[in-house]
Design an enzyme around this catalytic site. Structure first.
Site, PDB file in Angstrom:
ATOM      1  CB  CYS A 119     -13.168-102.053  48.020  1.00 40.42           C
ATOM      2  SG  CYS A 119     -11.739-102.294  49.081  1.00 40.42           S
ATOM      3  CG  HIS A 255     -15.695-105.404  48.301  1.00 39.34           C
ATOM      4  ND1 HIS A 255     -14.526-105.863  47.746  1.00 39.34           N
ATOM      5  CD2 HIS A 255     -15.346-104.748  49.439  1.00 39.34           C
ATOM      6  CE1 HIS A 255     -13.508-105.490  48.521  1.00 39.34           C
ATOM      7  NE2 HIS A 255     -13.981-104.820  49.542  1.00 39.34           N
ATOM      8  CG  ASN A 285     -11.062-106.425  51.097  1.00 38.21           C
ATOM      9  OD1 ASN A 285     -10.977-106.252  49.872  1.00 38.21           O
ATOM     10  ND2 ASN A 285     -11.556-105.512  51.914  1.00 38.21           N
TER      11      ASN A 285
HETATM   12  N1  ACO Z   1      -7.248-110.498  66.852  1.00 38.25           N
HETATM   13  C1  ACO Z   1      -7.775-110.559  68.089  1.00 38.25           C
HETATM   14  N2  ACO Z   1      -8.440-109.546  68.670  1.00 38.25           N
HETATM   15  C2  ACO Z   1      -8.578-108.423  67.945  1.00 38.25           C
HETATM   16  C3  ACO Z   1      -8.048-108.277  66.652  1.00 38.25           C
HETATM   17  C4  ACO Z   1      -7.372-109.384  66.106  1.00 38.25           C
HETATM   18  N3  ACO Z   1      -6.832-109.358  64.859  1.00 38.25           N
HETATM   19  N4  ACO Z   1      -8.357-107.047  66.195  1.00 38.25           N
HETATM   20  C5  ACO Z   1      -9.049-106.439  67.141  1.00 38.25           C
HETATM   21  N5  ACO Z   1      -9.179-107.255  68.223  1.00 38.25           N
HETATM   22  C6  ACO Z   1      -9.858-107.017  69.483  1.00 38.25           C
HETATM   23  C7  ACO Z   1     -10.041-105.545  69.770  1.00 38.25           C
HETATM   24  O1  ACO Z   1      -8.885-105.019  70.390  1.00 38.25           O
HETATM   25  C8  ACO Z   1     -11.237-105.550  70.670  1.00 38.25           C
HETATM   26  O2  ACO Z   1     -10.811-105.898  71.965  1.00 38.25           O
HETATM   27  P1  ACO Z   1     -11.509-105.231  73.265  1.00 38.25           P
HETATM   28  O3  ACO Z   1     -12.947-105.669  73.197  1.00 38.25           O
HETATM   29  O4  ACO Z   1     -10.735-105.832  74.397  1.00 38.25           O
HETATM   30  O5  ACO Z   1     -11.337-103.764  73.105  1.00 38.25           O
HETATM   31  C9  ACO Z   1     -12.085-106.695  70.149  1.00 38.25           C
HETATM   32  O6  ACO Z   1     -11.181-107.540  69.392  1.00 38.25           O
HETATM   33  C10 ACO Z   1     -13.202-106.274  69.250  1.00 38.25           C
HETATM   34  O7  ACO Z   1     -12.692-105.320  68.304  1.00 38.25           O
HETATM   35  P2  ACO Z   1     -13.622-104.697  67.243  1.00 38.25           P
HETATM   36  O8  ACO Z   1     -12.856-103.731  66.416  1.00 38.25           O
HETATM   37  O9  ACO Z   1     -14.858-104.227  67.919  1.00 38.25           O
HETATM   38  O10 ACO Z   1     -13.966-106.002  66.377  1.00 38.25           O
HETATM   39  P3  ACO Z   1     -15.118-106.178  65.353  1.00 38.25           P
HETATM   40  O11 ACO Z   1     -16.058-107.210  65.822  1.00 38.25           O
HETATM   41  O12 ACO Z   1     -15.692-104.868  64.906  1.00 38.25           O
HETATM   42  O13 ACO Z   1     -14.343-106.810  64.141  1.00 38.25           O
HETATM   43  C11 ACO Z   1     -13.473-106.121  62.019  1.00 38.25           C
HETATM   44  C12 ACO Z   1     -13.297-106.065  63.514  1.00 38.25           C
HETATM   45  C13 ACO Z   1     -13.396-107.580  61.589  1.00 38.25           C
HETATM   46  C14 ACO Z   1     -12.363-105.317  61.358  1.00 38.25           C
HETATM   47  C15 ACO Z   1     -14.868-105.553  61.668  1.00 38.25           C
HETATM   48  O14 ACO Z   1     -15.045-104.297  62.254  1.00 38.25           O
HETATM   49  C16 ACO Z   1     -15.051-105.442  60.190  1.00 38.25           C
HETATM   50  O15 ACO Z   1     -15.110-106.427  59.470  1.00 38.25           O
HETATM   51  N6  ACO Z   1     -15.156-104.218  59.680  1.00 38.25           N
HETATM   52  C17 ACO Z   1     -15.279-104.011  58.266  1.00 38.25           C
HETATM   53  C18 ACO Z   1     -13.907-104.017  57.701  1.00 38.25           C
HETATM   54  C19 ACO Z   1     -13.941-104.233  56.249  1.00 38.25           C
HETATM   55  O16 ACO Z   1     -14.726-104.988  55.727  1.00 38.25           O
HETATM   56  N7  ACO Z   1     -13.061-103.551  55.586  1.00 38.25           N
HETATM   57  C20 ACO Z   1     -12.971-103.725  54.212  1.00 38.25           C
HETATM   58  C21 ACO Z   1     -13.726-102.657  53.539  1.00 38.25           C
HETATM   59  S1  ACO Z   1     -12.642-101.416  53.193  1.00 38.25           S
HETATM   60  C22 ACO Z   1     -11.948-101.884  51.808  1.00 38.25           C
HETATM   61  O17 ACO Z   1     -12.374-102.842  51.264  1.00 38.25           O
HETATM   62  C23 ACO Z   1     -10.750-101.126  51.374  1.00 38.25           C
END
Ligand code: ACO
Length: 334
Positions: A119, A255, A285
């Site tokens: 990215c 980004h 993204n």
């Molecule tokens: N729908 C519903 N629930 C979900 C989903 C979903 N799609 N995905 C995960 N959950 C659940 C999990 O199982 C977890 O449940 P639990 O509490 O019962 O265990 C809960 O939601 C929270 O999960 P987390 O992983 O802690 O969720 P978080 O708040 O961290 O959000 C996310 C996840 C959105 C992926 C976040 O971590 C994030 O944005 N990270 C950065 C990712 C990113 O920006 N990547 C792009 C950069 S890399 C690149 O560009 C190549």
């Protein structure tokens, strides 16, 4: 790395911008119909509402050619001296995608190659082009960020499937003067290979050619923390290099990974939210395409005027990161 005093004395100037997204739109509700997720969860965690996805048989080069053609038209040019495609989803593992893109754009036998910094690829490509233009090696470049992450995602993995969309964005760059509108004034880049596991397609490459894990995987929370820290830091570095305060910045184009990441970076920098560009609600993204696609959309929405001070920041797999500061040229999106 500053570009103002590059060997040869030349500056790199942005001269055209264009973009392309596939026609097909996938909504959060479409995803919720086949995955254990919901529109409300995806919106509140990321700000993403829809993303564009290629039809079977459509590849990264198809989007790259369209975006590149629009950027050339926006610059009023029919040729450039070099073509660079930033991508993590090349049409094939071998050869690179850029030569075919250059040929299909009718650019003749100019040098053409790919850059892979996930990215951060667009910022890495900017630095590559700026080095070539600043040294006097070439007079102009077409830089395209293009990715089709839908082709490497595990569509059954609810922790990654909702984040990404396909797209391409492109800029034409030319050698010029640092006081011209459009001049690239500062760049910063970094990488930390100890974090390679955070964003990864574990198998399918030389390390394990026949392994089973040939789909994208991500450690979401660690990526979130790293992205906020690195995008904040790299923006501070380029602003300091160019002598701008956060209040001087007319538009911050980060980004487009997650609205919460953009908001957190803006908060740490003290950037007013109305100066933080976002189109990720519509496109998700789009990896290396993210920043040039955002620039193109921002022009289309009238958010960029000639002479505006623009800061860019990216974070991606590797881990890699990079920032840039430039002024905005006089041009229209195509
Ligand atoms: N729908 C519903 N629930 C979900 C989903 C979903 N799609 N995905 C995960 N959950 C659940 C999990 O199982 C977890 O449940 P639990 O509490 O019962 O265990 C809960 O939601 C929270 O999960 P987390 O992983 O802690 O969720 P978080 O708040 O961290 O959000 C996310 C996840 C959105 C992926 C976040 O971590 C994030 O944005 N990270 C950065 C990712 C990113 O920006 N990547 C792009 C950069 S890399 C690149 O560009 C190549």
């Amino acid at each position: 790395m500053g570009t103002r005093h590059a060997a040869g004395g030349g500056a790199t100037v942005l001269a055209g911008v264009g973009s392309s997204v596939p026609v097909h739109v996938v909504t959060n509700d479409d995803l919720a119909a086949r995955l254990d997720t919901s529109d409300e969860w995806i919106r509140s965690r990321t700000g993403i509402v829809t993303r564009h996805v290629v039809a079977p048989g459509v590849a990264t080069s198809d989007l790259a050619v369209e975006a590149g053609g629009h950027a050339l038209k926006s610059a009023g040019r029919e040729n450039v001296d070099v073509v660079i495609v930033a991508t993590t989803t090349p049409d094939r593992q071998c050869p690179a995608t850029a030569p075919a893109v250059a040929a299909r754009l009718g650019l003749g036998h100019v040098p053409a190659f790919d850059v892979n910094a996930v990215c951060s690829g667009f910022v890495y490509g900017l630095a590559t082009a700026a080095g070539m233009l600043g040294s006097g090696l070439f007079g102009s470049a077409l830089l395209i960020g293009a990715d089709t992450f839908s082709t490497i995602l595990d569509h059954d993995d609810r922790s990654t499937a909702f984040l990404f969309g396909d797209g391409a964005g492109a800029v034409v760059l030319r050698a010029g003067e640092p006081d011209e509108p459009g001049a690239l004034l500062a760049l910063d880049m970094g990488a930390d290979g100890d974090l390679e596991d955070l964003i990864i397609v574990p198998d399918g490459g030389a390390r394990n050619p026949d392994g089973p894990a040939d789909r994208f995987a991500m450690q979401g929370q660690a990526v979130y923390r790293q992205a906020v820290a690195r995008m904040t830091e790299t923006t501070k570095v380029v602003l300091e290099k160019v002598g701008w305060t956060p209040e001087d910045v007319d538009l911050f184009v980060g980004h487009q990974a997650n609205q919460r990441i953009l908001d957190a970076v803006a908060g740490r920098l003290g950037l007013p939210l109305d100066r933080v560009y976002s189109n990720l609600d519509r496109v998700g993204n789009t990896a290396a395409a993210s920043i040039p696609l955002a620039l193109s959309d921002a022009v289309g929405e009238g958010r960029l005027d000639t002479g505006d001070k623009v800061a860019l920041a990216a974070f991606g797999g590797g881990a890699t990161w990079g920032g840039a500061a430039l002024t905005w040229p006089e041009l229209r999106a195509q």
